[in-house]
Design an enzyme around this catalytic site. Structure first.
Site, short mmCIF file in Angstrom:
data_model
loop_
_atom_site.label_atom_id
_atom_site.label_comp_id
_atom_site.label_asym_id
_atom_site.label_seq_id
_atom_site.Cartn_x
_atom_site.Cartn_y
_atom_site.Cartn_z
N LYS A 11 56.24 -64.74 -44.52
CA LYS A 11 54.91 -64.47 -43.95
C LYS A 11 54.88 -63.07 -43.35
O LYS A 11 55.56 -62.18 -43.85
CB LYS A 11 54.54 -65.54 -42.93
CG LYS A 11 54.77 -66.96 -43.44
CD LYS A 11 54.13 -68.00 -42.59
CE LYS A 11 54.58 -69.38 -43.06
NZ LYS A 11 53.72 -70.44 -42.62
N HIS A 95 48.26 -69.76 -50.86
CA HIS A 95 48.86 -70.35 -49.65
C HIS A 95 47.73 -70.76 -48.71
O HIS A 95 46.71 -70.08 -48.62
CB HIS A 95 49.79 -69.32 -48.98
CG HIS A 95 50.61 -69.92 -47.90
ND1 HIS A 95 50.09 -70.23 -46.66
CD2 HIS A 95 51.91 -70.32 -47.85
CE1 HIS A 95 51.04 -70.78 -45.91
NE2 HIS A 95 52.14 -70.85 -46.62
N GLU A 97 47.27 -70.46 -45.69
CA GLU A 97 46.85 -69.43 -44.73
C GLU A 97 45.90 -68.44 -45.40
O GLU A 97 44.97 -67.92 -44.77
CB GLU A 97 48.09 -68.73 -44.14
CG GLU A 97 48.81 -69.65 -43.16
CD GLU A 97 50.31 -69.43 -43.06
OE1 GLU A 97 50.80 -68.37 -43.48
OE2 GLU A 97 51.00 -70.34 -42.56
N GLU A 167 51.75 -78.38 -50.41
CA GLU A 167 51.95 -78.03 -49.00
C GLU A 167 50.83 -78.63 -48.16
O GLU A 167 49.77 -78.00 -47.99
CB GLU A 167 51.95 -76.51 -48.83
CG GLU A 167 53.06 -75.80 -49.54
CD GLU A 167 53.43 -74.52 -48.81
OE1 GLU A 167 54.59 -74.40 -48.39
OE2 GLU A 167 52.56 -73.66 -48.64
N GLY A 173 54.22 -75.30 -40.49
CA GLY A 173 54.47 -74.66 -39.20
C GLY A 173 54.30 -75.58 -38.01
O GLY A 173 54.21 -75.12 -36.87
N SER A 213 57.26 -77.51 -42.98
CA SER A 213 58.29 -77.80 -41.96
C SER A 213 59.61 -78.28 -42.57
O SER A 213 60.26 -79.16 -42.01
CB SER A 213 57.77 -78.80 -40.93
OG SER A 213 56.67 -78.24 -40.22
C1 PEP Z 1 54.92 -72.11 -45.64
O1 PEP Z 1 54.68 -71.06 -45.08
O2 PEP Z 1 54.63 -72.24 -46.84
C2 PEP Z 1 55.54 -73.20 -44.89
C3 PEP Z 1 55.73 -74.33 -45.51
O3 PEP Z 1 55.86 -72.96 -43.57
P1 PEP Z 1 56.81 -73.87 -42.63
O4 PEP Z 1 58.06 -74.16 -43.43
O5 PEP Z 1 57.08 -73.03 -41.43
O6 PEP Z 1 56.07 -75.11 -42.33
#
Ligand code: PEP
Length: 251
Positions: A11, A95, A97, A167, A173, A213
């Protein structure tokens, strides 16, 4: 058999000098032959320095984003051709985000996928539902719409390089990982969708990763699920030893 893939998405973390230090450490820690594909995804400015630092390493480079346009007057954008030129082999597309904070729609992501595929890199199409969608038991409808709209217009032959990452937004996160059973259920759904829309061969060939996570404590059980072909790691990929221990679970 599908090879496991472990991707570290940094990131907006690590300066250029920190990125070089990190990939040098990873290169030393992962110097032997690896069964899994290992991909690090630093910020754009660190891609070329990492490319140099990773010379003669099997660790691959990925990008966090790509422009939907090929080239031209698009200030601030980075094209697929530019990513290929610094030896990127993977590109994250959609993603959560990017979708949430930067308003990227499925239609824009469809254009980004076209760019990545045209330049012969592997797009990692990220899909995932919010906590609200899951609570409303609309997860599968939501994921199906994301797949349909992002992949619109592609035929099977176009999608040889496709990677899908499931995801769930509520797990990113937050430290709140999805249960192994929930993960397998969704991965199976995605594989069935690919079989229905394209073919059994395509469903068998397409890697489906989990992200949300993932850490050194849960990577093993997650990657043991039948339809999980690897992991997309955010937070835990920022520490070399944590990331390496996740990679070891993929072997
Ligand atoms: C990600 O950024 O794709 C992600 C899964 O983050 P995290 O592992 O911190 O949850």
């Amino acid at each position: 058999m599908r090879k496991k893939i472990v991707i570290g998405n940094w990131k907006m973390n690590k300066t250029v000098s920190e990125s070089i230090r990190m990939v040098t450490e990873l290169k030393n820690l992962l110097s032997g032959k690896q069964d899994a594909e290992i991909v690090v995804v630093p910020p754009f400015v660190s891609l070329h320095p990492c490319e140099i630092a990773l010379h003669e390493s099997s660790i691959m480079l990925g990008a966090q984003n790509v422009s939907a346009f090929d080239h031209g007057a698009y200030t601030g954008e980075v094209s697929a051709a530019m990513l290929l030129d610094v030896q990127c082999e993977y590109v994250l597309v959609g993603h959560s985000e990017r979708r949430e904070i930067f308003d990227e729609s499925n239609q824009t992501l469809n254009q980004k996928l076209k760019q990545v595929l045209e330049y012969e890199m592997r797009p990692v199409l990220c899909i995932g539902e919010s906590a609200l969608t899951r609570k409303a038991t609309k997860t599968f409808d939501f994921l199906q719409t994301q797949l349909q709209e992002c992949l619109r217009g592609f035929v099977e032959d176009d999608l040889d390089a496709l990677v899908i990452a499931y995801e769930p937004i509520w797990a990113i996160g937050t430290g709140d990982t999805a249960e192994p059973g929930q993960i397998q259920e969704v991965h199976q759904f995605i594989r069935d969708y690919l079989e229905k829309q394209y073919s059994k061969a395509m469903a068998n060939m397409t890697p489906i990763l989990y992200g949300g996570s993932v850490n050194q404590g849960n990577a093993d059980v997650i990657m043991k699920q039948k339809d999980v072909d690897g992991v997309l790691v955010g937070g835990a990929s920022l520490d070399a030893e944590h990331f390496v221990s996740i990679v070891q679970h993929a072997q």
